[in-house]
Design an enzyme around this catalytic site. Sequence first.
Site, mmCIF file in Angstrom:
data_model
loop_
_atom_site.group_PDB
_atom_site.id
_atom_site.type_symbol
_atom_site.label_atom_id
_atom_site.label_comp_id
_atom_site.label_asym_id
_atom_site.label_seq_id
_atom_site.Cartn_x
_atom_site.Cartn_y
_atom_site.Cartn_z
ATOM 1 N N GLY A 238 0.791 -1.230 0.000
ATOM 2 C CA GLY A 238 0.000 0.000 0.000
ATOM 3 C C GLY A 238 0.816 1.269 0.000
ATOM 4 N N PRO A 275 4.928 -4.628 -0.764
ATOM 5 C CG PRO A 275 6.918 -3.577 -1.366
ATOM 6 C CD PRO A 275 6.359 -4.598 -0.421
ATOM 7 N N GLY A 276 3.387 -3.588 -3.835
ATOM 8 C CA GLY A 276 3.242 -3.845 -5.269
ATOM 9 C C GLY A 276 3.612 -2.568 -5.993
ATOM 10 N NE ARG A 277 -0.334 2.364 -5.677
ATOM 11 C CZ ARG A 277 -1.294 2.290 -6.573
ATOM 12 N NH1 ARG A 277 -1.160 2.863 -7.726
ATOM 13 N NH2 ARG A 277 -2.410 1.658 -6.285
ATOM 14 N NE ARG A 313 -3.937 2.429 -10.550
ATOM 15 C CZ ARG A 313 -3.714 3.584 -9.966
ATOM 16 N NH1 ARG A 313 -3.288 4.608 -10.670
ATOM 17 N NH2 ARG A 313 -3.911 3.722 -8.676
ATOM 18 C CE1 TYR A 317 -9.657 0.918 -8.233
ATOM 19 C CE2 TYR A 317 -7.727 1.291 -9.598
ATOM 20 C CZ TYR A 317 -8.559 0.443 -8.913
ATOM 21 O OH TYR A 317 -8.268 -0.891 -8.901
ATOM 22 C CB CYS A 344 -17.776 2.225 -27.813
ATOM 23 S SG CYS A 344 -17.089 2.099 -29.451
ATOM 24 C CD GLU A 345 -17.872 1.778 -21.008
ATOM 25 O OE1 GLU A 345 -18.009 2.529 -20.031
ATOM 26 O OE2 GLU A 345 -17.985 0.544 -20.946
ATOM 27 C CE1 TYR A 373 -2.358 -4.029 -8.273
ATOM 28 C CE2 TYR A 373 -1.316 -1.952 -7.666
ATOM 29 C CZ TYR A 373 -1.639 -3.268 -7.372
ATOM 30 O OH TYR A 373 -1.255 -3.815 -6.173
HETATM 31 N N1 LLP Z 1 -0.698 -7.284 -0.288
HETATM 32 C C1 LLP Z 1 -1.980 -7.627 -0.479
HETATM 33 C C2 LLP Z 1 -2.548 -8.725 0.289
HETATM 34 C C3 LLP Z 1 -2.752 -6.943 -1.421
HETATM 35 O O1 LLP Z 1 -4.023 -7.275 -1.609
HETATM 36 C C4 LLP Z 1 -2.169 -5.908 -2.177
HETATM 37 C C5 LLP Z 1 -2.950 -5.158 -3.167
HETATM 38 C C6 LLP Z 1 -0.821 -5.585 -1.954
HETATM 39 C C7 LLP Z 1 -0.124 -6.301 -0.997
HETATM 40 C C8 LLP Z 1 -0.091 -4.519 -2.724
HETATM 41 O O2 LLP Z 1 -0.657 -3.269 -2.643
HETATM 42 P P1 LLP Z 1 0.106 -2.025 -3.307
HETATM 43 O O3 LLP Z 1 1.428 -1.882 -2.613
HETATM 44 O O4 LLP Z 1 0.293 -2.315 -4.738
HETATM 45 O O5 LLP Z 1 -0.805 -0.860 -3.092
HETATM 46 N N2 LLP Z 1 -5.755 -1.950 -8.599
HETATM 47 C C9 LLP Z 1 -5.557 -0.970 -7.558
HETATM 48 C C10 LLP Z 1 -4.744 -1.523 -6.422
HETATM 49 C C11 LLP Z 1 -5.357 -2.776 -5.846
HETATM 50 C C12 LLP Z 1 -4.464 -3.420 -4.848
HETATM 51 C C13 LLP Z 1 -4.986 -4.736 -4.391
HETATM 52 N N3 LLP Z 1 -4.173 -5.362 -3.408
HETATM 53 C C14 LLP Z 1 -4.903 0.283 -8.157
HETATM 54 O O6 LLP Z 1 -4.616 0.286 -9.348
HETATM 55 O O7 LLP Z 1 -4.711 1.268 -7.466
#
Ligand code: LLP
Length: 392
Positions: A238, A275-277, A313, A317, A344-345, A373
């Site tokens: 997050g 972390p992902g993002r 996104r 969002y 087409c939206e 994402y």
């Molecule tokens: N760990 C778990 C269990 C998660 O469900 C997620 C994200 C993460 C870690 C990583 O979160 P991050 O660091 O990437 O924020 N599609 C949305 C984000 C959805 C995230 C879902 N879970 C967007 O584009 O903002």
Amino acid sequence: MRVFFARDILKMHDNEQQAWWVRKRNTLLDIADKNLNAYVYDLETIEKAALDMLALKSVSRVLYAMKANFNPEVLRTLANTGIDFDCVSPGEVLHLRAALADDATGRILFTPNFAPREEYEWGIREGLRVTLDNLFPLKAWPELFAGTRLFVRIDPNQGGGHHEHVVTVGKRSKFGVSLQELDELVALVDAADATIIGIHAHSGSGILEPANWQAVAGALLAAAERFPEVEVLDLGGGIGVPDKRGDPIFDLSLLDQYLAEFKASHPAYELWLEPGRYLVAVAGVLLAHVTQLKGKGDMQYVGVSTGINALIRPALYGAYHEIVNLTRINQDASERVTVVGPICETGDKFGTDRQFPASKENDVVAIATAGAYGRVMSSSYNLREIPPEVTI
Ligand code: LLP
């Protein structure tokens, strides 16, 4: 009113350094010569983000939430830095194994949500660290968990996010065992003859306050203290990134400081992050070409060759992504335009009321912060192509 502190101003200064996509503009223009649309990932930027995160002294393990971007070269780049992985489906585990040419079992936390029984059976059989995030599996299938060492995801009731769809705490979110259910959890774990070795949480996406993870750690203690074998508090992902150049960047050293304070009073627990993002968002741009221009009333539209099928996104969002005309990067941004795709939206917009140079058909446009994402949430809506991915 927004109040900046001296620390933020310093960080803003860092962030005003040229974006990689300005420095590598010629490479991007070459790629755009060969591709109508493309996701481009800068592996150097990914590596740097990974090393910054691995340098946190209070964090024992960093798991990449591979849902953010599962490009094989991105996965290999991260794996080579020493980052481990959070996988949420058997598909992700198998894809990771193929990308790394390694079963990587010791590097994976398997965190499915509302998954069918077979997935837990599979994860246990594969020897993965499995996370439960509901009491249901322990009640309905206790036999699966006999003798296993598990993580459990708790709802820390502490978190946030850039949009309500990505807030993962509180009763309106489907994730995690609530703190009110701890007594029942303890009884079910005992009855199943399982052992809880890790407490997990993910509090939301795009959170910019480093204090969040200290608060999450504090909230998880109530659960950890009920299970004597707990070694790990996984505080989730997050961690936010700035939407615009010039916005304050996330202060990782402050996060480290907060977590160090927590560790000083609770040294028995390893802290993990997920972390992902943070690791991939900034490293990606979506390239497209200008297709058509239109004026309608006082609106000016710039059409580009891909749309919300490639990056949902903004539509899903209201997320802000910086958009630049790479062909005319040095020209005056004299027009106020809305950048739209071919889907087409009416919601097929990448950005509304943006300052943009006077553009022409075939100009190359880059949509920034598309490394997380983007491709992974793409679709073939309208049977439009999903752009190819290129790594540099
Ligand atoms: N760990 C778990 C269990 C998660 O469900 C997620 C994200 C993460 C870690 C990583 O979160 P991050 O660091 O990437 O924020 N599609 C949305 C984000 C959805 C995230 C879902 N879970 C967007 O584009 O903002």
